[in-house]
Design an enzyme around this catalytic site. Structure first.
Site, PDB file in Angstrom:
ATOM      1  NE  ARG A 111      61.281   1.883  -8.260  1.00  0.00           N
ATOM      2  CZ  ARG A 111      60.778   2.919  -7.632  1.00  0.00           C
ATOM      3  NH1 ARG A 111      59.528   3.286  -7.847  1.00  0.00           N
ATOM      4  NH2 ARG A 111      61.503   3.603  -6.786  1.00  0.00           N
ATOM      5  CD  GLU A 150      61.883   8.970  -9.968  1.00  0.00           C
ATOM      6  OE1 GLU A 150      62.519   7.971  -9.584  1.00  0.00           O
ATOM      7  OE2 GLU A 150      61.684   9.957  -9.248  1.00  0.00           O
ATOM      8  CB  CYS A 157      70.728  -6.321 -24.275  1.00  0.00           C
ATOM      9  SG  CYS A 157      69.648  -5.422 -25.399  1.00  0.00           S
ATOM     10  CD  GLU A 305      57.506  10.215  -7.440  1.00  0.00           C
ATOM     11  OE1 GLU A 305      58.398  10.005  -6.602  1.00  0.00           O
ATOM     12  OE2 GLU A 305      57.306   9.488  -8.423  1.00  0.00           O
ATOM     13  CG  PHE A 355      58.693   1.558   7.599  1.00  0.00           C
ATOM     14  CD1 PHE A 355      57.799   1.691   8.660  1.00  0.00           C
ATOM     15  CD2 PHE A 355      59.053   0.286   7.188  1.00  0.00           C
ATOM     16  CE1 PHE A 355      57.294   0.576   9.319  1.00  0.00           C
ATOM     17  CE2 PHE A 355      58.557  -0.841   7.830  1.00  0.00           C
ATOM     18  CZ  PHE A 355      57.670  -0.695   8.908  1.00  0.00           C
TER      19      PHE A 355
HETATM   20  C1  GAL Z   1      60.753   8.154  -6.559  1.00  0.00           C
HETATM   21  C2  GAL Z   1      59.898   7.148  -7.305  1.00  0.00           C
HETATM   22  C3  GAL Z   1      58.707   6.723  -6.465  1.00  0.00           C
HETATM   23  C4  GAL Z   1      59.130   6.395  -5.075  1.00  0.00           C
HETATM   24  C5  GAL Z   1      59.864   7.550  -4.474  1.00  0.00           C
HETATM   25  C6  GAL Z   1      60.308   7.323  -3.045  1.00  0.00           C
HETATM   26  O1  GAL Z   1      62.017   8.262  -7.115  1.00  0.00           O
HETATM   27  O2  GAL Z   1      59.436   7.677  -8.506  1.00  0.00           O
HETATM   28  O3  GAL Z   1      58.068   5.623  -7.080  1.00  0.00           O
HETATM   29  O4  GAL Z   1      59.947   5.247  -5.088  1.00  0.00           O
HETATM   30  O5  GAL Z   1      61.007   7.811  -5.246  1.00  0.00           O
HETATM   31  O6  GAL Z   1      60.972   8.455  -2.557  1.00  0.00           O
HETATM   32 ZN    ZN Z   2      68.875  -3.518 -24.424  1.00  0.00          ZN
END
Ligand code: GAL
Ligand code: ZN
Length: 676
Positions: A111, A150, A157, A305, A355
């Site tokens: 991603r 993020e 490219c 987050e 996990f």
């Molecule tokens: C962040 C991300 C989340 C998840 C998380 C895990 O950087 O935005 O989607 O992957 O880390 O800690």
């Molecule tokens: Zn590009």
């Protein structure tokens, strides 16, 4: 207005992974209520479920989720799914895939790795965003839009390369001008046709610092215009729903001050490794990130987050120790957050994050330690309503600038590739944070104003831009206390050195000029010796000032420059300009800052609270967040009675804080005192 006046508590909710488990989705709601969840970020990676094949949208499952959440009073931070694309999209339109720094096209997978320039990608994102907005933007429980996830990284490219050239043409007008400002006389780099310019790459040109700066500015610009495109798409239906993007700590790819202009609310993702040895040092770093996030828009931000327990992507994934979830969550609130959101609500059964810590684990239970910790935060936040309107106020401004960061990361000088700019900023920050002195951050853009601050600190401002030297001069003249350091005012915004004495434009303000800089080996140190013979170690960088007319507050202790000024103070106008020539450690920095601040009256959050080291007090508009990061129980002493907003206890005199303890103390109002 969709944006509610409450603390948001919740996290990433990915029901799209659970559509085959209707009973789990029902249970989610019951558990969310138990955990005191009032908001979720929904559908961040749900594109493949929302648009299973090109142009065919499936919103029914999301309708159901949205209905269920809103019926139960849970607000929605609705995501646009642009951070991860469906396989069909990559297969049909390979141009949406990024090219790496060796110009190789990546394959489908992972991603956060699409091309931000690709017109196809932009169009596909615009279409799904528009469809989402049409479907949900009328909903009163859509609190805000969470654009992508993020944002980060570069693409090299052919489309990006061409866009870079166009950006350069727009900026420079003529190749002549670009050649001049990129100093291409060096190594025969003169460009004679725009098409000769490629994105910086280890396969080609990678060490021209002027080019590197422009590349980073261009990448910032691409990201900003991508965010703007998404914002326009989702706000076309209802412009009242605010927009956020989730930012990251110690991020270097794009200029966050610039990106923040594209959004309504800043949010960020915080994953410190609590319990790994020095929680004080960690807490200082996190506090600095919180203050930086607040500073981007000068208003409350969101903690988007955080983990309720552990992450799963570090080499050693430690559990948050008891108390730490509440403490770290409220640390965000202390610095101006309006939320405590987590990644994620429920652990998936598969995928790389099965996990990673989550509120609900694979056992589906609500009687776990983690669930209880989360529910406790929910309960505390619900009781903190008055804190919501309290604002952080700072008398100190630290200049932190992304362009300076990029300039330092590419300069081939001194400590090669390891100039440690952010760490240097943190050194200053920590010395203030530990004493409960509030700090704002500002960059060097034209609109930055230093007005209203008592102290301005400019650590390692290698680049000067946006007329910052003039602002610092005027600030000092008018009575401010300016603090500058080694390696300042050396290059301009093109990464071309100034001709003349350094720091550029400030030598009279500082009463000296900086002539040479010495880089020490990791095991080496010099010392800063004060007039009373006390000394403290200096490491990494020692600059040698000359023609010093400033008052010498400390000198170097050893080497051929022993006796040369290492800390100076210069009266200028009605103010004072300090200059620190070498780099102390955190302990030494505290001594230096104590000396500098001795002449300034700054409010301290811990004014009425005696506390040992390892306990820190942060003020948010009269609420004193007393935080114990020492790893031991600690005794604090209140010099006047105060009420704890968490326990509602009245506290007077001595009080024992447990490991990872936190109090939110408020002085009694006169009315309360009379009632007591
Ligand atoms: C962040 C991300 C989340 C998840 C998380 C895990 O950087 O935005 O989607 O992957 O880390 O800690
Ligand atoms: Zn590009």
């Amino acid at each position: 207005m969709n944006y509610p006046n409450v603390f948001l508590h919740g996290g990433d909710y990915n029901p799209d992974q659970w559509l085959d488990y209707p009973e789990v989705l029902l249970e989610d709601i019951r558990l969310m209520k138990l955990a005191g969840i009032n908001a979720v970020s929904l559908g961040i990676f749900a594109w493949a479920r929302l648009e299973p094949e090109e142009g065919r949208y499936d919103f029914e499952w999301m309708d159901e989720i949205v209905e269920r959440l809103t019926e139960n009073g849970i607000g929605i931070v609705l995501a646009t799914p642009s951070a991860a694309r469906p396989a069909w999209l990559a297969q049909r339109y390979p141009e949406v895939l990024r090219c790496n720094d060796r110009f190789e096209r990546m394959h489908y997978g992972e991603r956060h790795n699409h091309c931000l320039t690709s017109p196809v990608y932009r169009e596909k994102v615009r279409q799904i965003d528009t469809a989402l907005a049409r479907r949900y933007a009328g909903h009163k429980d859509i609190l805000m839009w969470h654009i992508g996830n993020e944002f980060g990284g570069d693409c090299r490219c052919p489309l990006c390369a061409q866009a870079f050239r166009e950006w350069l043409i727009d900026k420079y007008g003529t190749l002549e001008e670009l050649n001049r400002r990129w100093w291409t006389g060096f190594w025969s780099q003169r460009y004679t046709d725009w098409s000769q310019i490629e994105p910086p790459s280890p396969m080609g040109e990678v060490s021209n610092p002027s080019m590197w700066l422009d590349w980073r500015r261009f990448e910032t610009c691409q990201c900003a215009s991508f965010v703007r495109m998404e914002r326009e798409a989702v706000q076309a239906v209802n412009g009242d729903i605010p927009v956020t993007i989730n930012l990251m700590e110690r991020f270097r790819d794009y200029d966050y001050f610039t990106l923040a202009k594209e959004i309504d609310v800043v949010s960020w993702d915080s994953y410190p490794t609590w319990g790994s040895g020095d929680d004080m040092a960690l807490a200082a770093n996190v506090a600095m990130q919180h203050d930086l996030m607040r500073s981007f828009k000068r208003k409350p931000f969101l903690l988007m987050e955080s983990t309720p327990s552990l992450v799963n992507w570090k080499p050693h994934n430690k559990l948050k120790r008891p108390g730490m979830h509440l403490l770290s969550s409220l640390q965000a609130v202390a610095h101006g957050s309006q939320s405590v959101m987590m990644f994620q609500w429920r652990k998936g059964r598969g995928g790389s994050e099965a996990f990673h810590g989550a509120v609900v684990s694979h056992d589906g239970r609500s009687d776990t330690r983690v669930f209880r910790d989360v529910a406790e935060v929910g309960q505390v936040l619900a009781g903190l309503k008055p804190v919501l309107d309290a604002r952080n106020q700072a008398g100190v401004c630290i200049l932190f600038d992304y362009e300076n960061l990029w300039a330092l990361e590419r300069v081939q000088a001194a400590q090669l590739g390891n100039m440690r700019y952010i760490d240097t900023v943190l050194l200053f920050y920590r010395s203030l944070w530990e004493q409960g002195i509030a700090v704002d951050f500002a960059d060097m853009s034209e609109e930055t104003s230093l007005e209203g601050y008592k102290v301005v600190i400019a650590p390692m401002l290698f680049m000067f831009r946006g007329g910052i030297e003039e602002k610092m001069r005027r600030f000092t003249e008018k009575g401010g206390v300016l603090v500058t350091t080694f390696f300042s005012g050396i290059v301009d915004a093109d990464h071309l050195t100034y001709l003349g004495d350094a720091p550029h434009g400030l030598t009279d303000v500082l009463g000296l000029r900086a002539e040479e800089i010495d880089a020490l080996y990791p095991e080496e140190f010099n010392t800063l010796v004060f007039k009373d013979d006390r000394d403290l170690p200096l490491e990494e960088l020692c600059e040698l000032p000359r023609d010093v007319t400033a008052e010498v507050m400390g000198v170097y202790g050893s080497d051929f420059y022993a006796g040369m000024p290492a800390l100076t103070r210069n009266r200028f106008g009605r103010g004072t300009a300090w200059y620190l020539a070498g780099k102390p450690d955190p302990y030494g920095m505290k001594i230096v800052m104590d000396m500098i601040l001795a002449e300034v009256k700054l409010p301290k959050a811990d004014a009425e609270i005696d506390h040992p080291a390892g306990v820190v007090v942060t003020d948010r508009g009269g609420y004193r967040f007393v935080q114990n990061y020492s790893g031991e129980p600690q005794r604090v002493r209140l010099l006047c009675p105060m009420r704890d907003q968490i326990s509602h206890n009245q506290i007077e005199g001595e009080w024992t804080m447990p490991v990872n303890g936190i109090l939110i103390l408020k002085k009694y109002t006169e009315k309360e005192e009379q009632e007591d």
